[in-house]
Design an enzyme around this catalytic site. Sequence first.
Site, mmCIF file in Angstrom:
data_model
loop_
_atom_site.group_PDB
_atom_site.id
_atom_site.type_symbol
_atom_site.label_atom_id
_atom_site.label_comp_id
_atom_site.label_asym_id
_atom_site.label_seq_id
_atom_site.Cartn_x
_atom_site.Cartn_y
_atom_site.Cartn_z
ATOM 1 N N SER A 124 0.954 -1.258 0.077
ATOM 2 C CA SER A 124 0.016 -0.055 0.126
ATOM 3 C C SER A 124 0.904 1.202 -0.026
ATOM 4 C CB SER A 124 -0.933 -0.017 1.138
ATOM 5 O OG SER A 124 -1.691 1.419 1.499
ATOM 6 N N TYR A 149 -1.849 -0.913 10.856
ATOM 7 C CA TYR A 149 -2.172 -1.646 9.650
ATOM 8 C C TYR A 149 -1.047 -1.299 8.682
ATOM 9 C CZ TYR A 149 -3.592 -1.510 4.998
ATOM 10 O OH TYR A 149 -3.763 -1.921 3.478
ATOM 11 N N LYS A 153 2.041 -3.503 6.638
ATOM 12 C CA LYS A 153 2.336 -3.481 5.277
ATOM 13 C C LYS A 153 3.763 -3.447 5.090
ATOM 14 C CE LYS A 153 -1.593 -4.248 3.415
ATOM 15 N NZ LYS A 153 -2.004 -5.521 2.750
HETATM 16 C C1 WQD Z 1 -9.787 9.608 0.943
HETATM 17 C C2 WQD Z 1 -9.845 10.851 1.298
HETATM 18 C C3 WQD Z 1 -10.129 11.665 3.580
HETATM 19 C C4 WQD Z 1 -13.879 9.323 4.033
HETATM 20 C C5 WQD Z 1 -6.888 4.634 3.057
HETATM 21 C C6 WQD Z 1 -5.917 4.052 3.705
HETATM 22 C C7 WQD Z 1 -5.046 3.457 2.976
HETATM 23 C C8 WQD Z 1 -5.642 2.636 1.766
HETATM 24 C C9 WQD Z 1 -6.600 3.450 1.177
HETATM 25 C C10 WQD Z 1 -5.159 0.174 2.305
HETATM 26 C C11 WQD Z 1 -8.998 11.612 2.524
HETATM 27 C C12 WQD Z 1 -11.457 11.959 2.856
HETATM 28 C C13 WQD Z 1 -12.586 9.725 3.705
HETATM 29 C C14 WQD Z 1 -15.031 10.021 4.458
HETATM 30 C C15 WQD Z 1 -13.511 12.026 3.683
HETATM 31 N N1 WQD Z 1 -6.186 1.453 2.203
HETATM 32 N N2 WQD Z 1 -12.444 11.338 3.291
HETATM 33 N N3 WQD Z 1 -14.795 11.541 4.100
HETATM 34 O O1 WQD Z 1 -7.303 7.733 3.760
HETATM 35 O O2 WQD Z 1 -6.283 7.907 1.534
HETATM 36 O O3 WQD Z 1 -6.348 5.915 2.273
HETATM 37 O O4 WQD Z 1 -7.525 3.741 2.213
HETATM 38 O O5 WQD Z 1 -4.247 0.081 1.908
HETATM 39 O O6 WQD Z 1 -4.017 2.536 3.579
HETATM 40 O O7 WQD Z 1 -5.358 4.765 4.703
HETATM 41 O O8 WQD Z 1 -8.528 6.808 1.688
HETATM 42 O O9 WQD Z 1 -10.899 6.621 1.164
HETATM 43 O O10 WQD Z 1 -10.239 6.805 3.829
HETATM 44 O O11 WQD Z 1 -9.892 8.784 2.269
HETATM 45 O O12 WQD Z 1 -13.675 13.333 3.695
HETATM 46 O O13 WQD Z 1 -16.021 9.717 4.911
HETATM 47 O O14 WQD Z 1 -11.152 11.182 1.702
HETATM 48 O O15 WQD Z 1 -9.837 12.658 4.446
HETATM 49 O O16 WQD Z 1 -8.650 12.812 2.195
HETATM 50 P P1 WQD Z 1 -6.980 7.175 2.594
HETATM 51 P P2 WQD Z 1 -9.890 7.056 2.278
#
Ligand code: WQD
Length: 338
Positions: A124, A149, A153
Amino acid sequence: MAILITGGCGFIGSHTCIEMLAAGYDIVVLDNYYNASPIALQRVKELSGRDFPFYECDIRDEAGLRKIFAENKIDAVIHFAGLKAVGESVQKPLEYYDNNVGGTVTLCRVMAEAGCKRMIFSSSATVYGMSNPSPLLETYHTGEVTNPYGRTKYIIEEILKDVCVSDPAWSVVLLRYFNPIGAHESGRIGENPNGIPNNLMPYISQVAIGKRPFLSVFGDDYDTPDGTGVRDYIHVVDLAKGHVRATDFALKNTGAEVFNLGTGKGTSVLELVKTFERVNGVAVPYKVTPRRPGDIATCYSDPHKAEAVLQWKTEKTVEDMCRDTWRWQSQNPNGFEE
Ligand code: WQD
């Protein structure tokens, strides 16, 4: 020649099964159903028109793994199986280290005993941590990870590199995913999170279908064009095809190799919301709330190494990702639950 796909009933795993079969590989699937549904596998068989062996097995079950390798000629393993909820990992670190790290060590031991020394690992972009600038290159330092988590990785990447140093017969491909979203064009398989979605796109689609009243936008005061977080969203089908190319590569090479799997483009939260509304003709009400701890402003890939070495490049657009997600969600309002 068969490829074992651990976690093959999950979101990325099920899409990878379909692309591996389409590419002419025989597959064997393992899953413990902790975060996946048997229905996903039924639909993979329906969509591919193929049958294949399945084992309900935990990667920590040494005897169960030995049985799989005794009953099948496995030439490589695509290893998805693992716990993946960032927030949950903070609450239950021992479960994450036991399952993800301990399970991978057990899997590698049984693989080596069986003479199978080729692994494609589901890593990741989270291993790049908070301080590397985007676009992220595979040569950037890793390990400054902010949650258990992500640390699993990182640790597994280091374990697999050490295994390659100890035994040059091993071939390991470490795939650093960015943000996988979207669904198969049929709408029959897709992302099926347990409970309240942690990730952005499944939350958007559940708001659009009326399962959630509104989306919380975690902060609009970041140093980005519209103030909301920017990420490299990649269509899960493009990601799955990247695994086919990585398997081709692993079968022809030895040693450890790292690849980013991303589009190389950044999209903000609000851009994704507006695109989703526009292409699907639906409303996604939202409220801006405080930042989520641990989030960074911007994260996107430099995907040129995978393009040059794996001859792999993403083809689908953010509009495709929004359209395909909505088709899956609207055809399956409760995911795989009947
Ligand atoms: C994306 C953007 C949030 C939810 C995560 C894991 C990473 C990988 C991918 C496994 C950010 C914003 C999110 C919400 C929001 N997973 N957001 N409201 O955090 O980039 O990565 O998933 O490997 O390890 O950390 O993905 O989809 O959670 O967030 O505003 O309800 O959307 O702040 O900017 P992220 P995400």
